[in-house]
Design an enzyme around this catalytic site. Sequence first.
Site: not given
Length: 271
Positions: A164, A168, A243, A245
């Site tokens: 990642h 998030d 959501h 990011h």
Amino acid sequence: MAFTRATGKHRAPSRLTRTRAKAVGVAALATTGVIGGLAAPALAADSGTPSVSDTGLGQVIAIDKTLADRIDAQADAQQHQADAAAKAKAEAQRKAEAEKKAEAKAKAKAKADAKRAAEARAEKARAARSAERTRLSAFQLPVAGSYVTTGYKSSGSLWSSGSHSGIDFHAASGSSVVAVGAGTVVEAGWGGAYGNNIVLRMTDGTYTQYGHLSSIGVSVGQSVGVGQQIGLSGSTGNSTGPHLHFEARTTPSYGSDMDPVAYLRAHGVNV
Ligand SMILES: [Zn+2]
């Protein structure tokens, strides 16, 4: 009147001496030569020459006594005048000095007041600059009141790199997404896996990125302030659900990411 006075009662050469001393002092006042003439025998009386009574000058002495009294009075009056004049002069001098002192004091006070005012102005300007710096450097969460649901560098098959590149934030679809700090829009549009995304160049030269937006509210080149809405959250691109990011970067490009939590915390955000 004085002529009827018994000459015998008039003795006291010392009195004559005193009188003469004053008489000499006021000699300039004499309008006739009489005073000068009378003073001479008195002087003689002092210096061992025949006494006043022996000289048969008793009457003259009586006259002298009267004149001496008058001269005394004149001398006294003159002395009083001189004393009063000296007193007035001293008083005037004292007043002048007091005024001078007061003036100097007022001047010093005005100077001190001006200095204080200038210092206050400078302090106010400093405070204003400081407040402006604080305002410019103040950062906020990209979604008000939100929290991190997926951490930085989390591994997973969802990300092409296998890790990642941001964090998030929890955000229902259509939540307001704001600029975390003041900056300029350098990218606003489709970003592949990021879906609709925005990249901002912050005033400190770093970059922030906002992905999976349902809508974009800014365009490239636009300046944004801290907390200004730039779009709405969504689930566009490679996303499993609504959501936000969020990435912090050293450049506008993918791959230059840094720890967004540390970044936000460094900018005073409680995350
Ligand atoms: Zn993400």
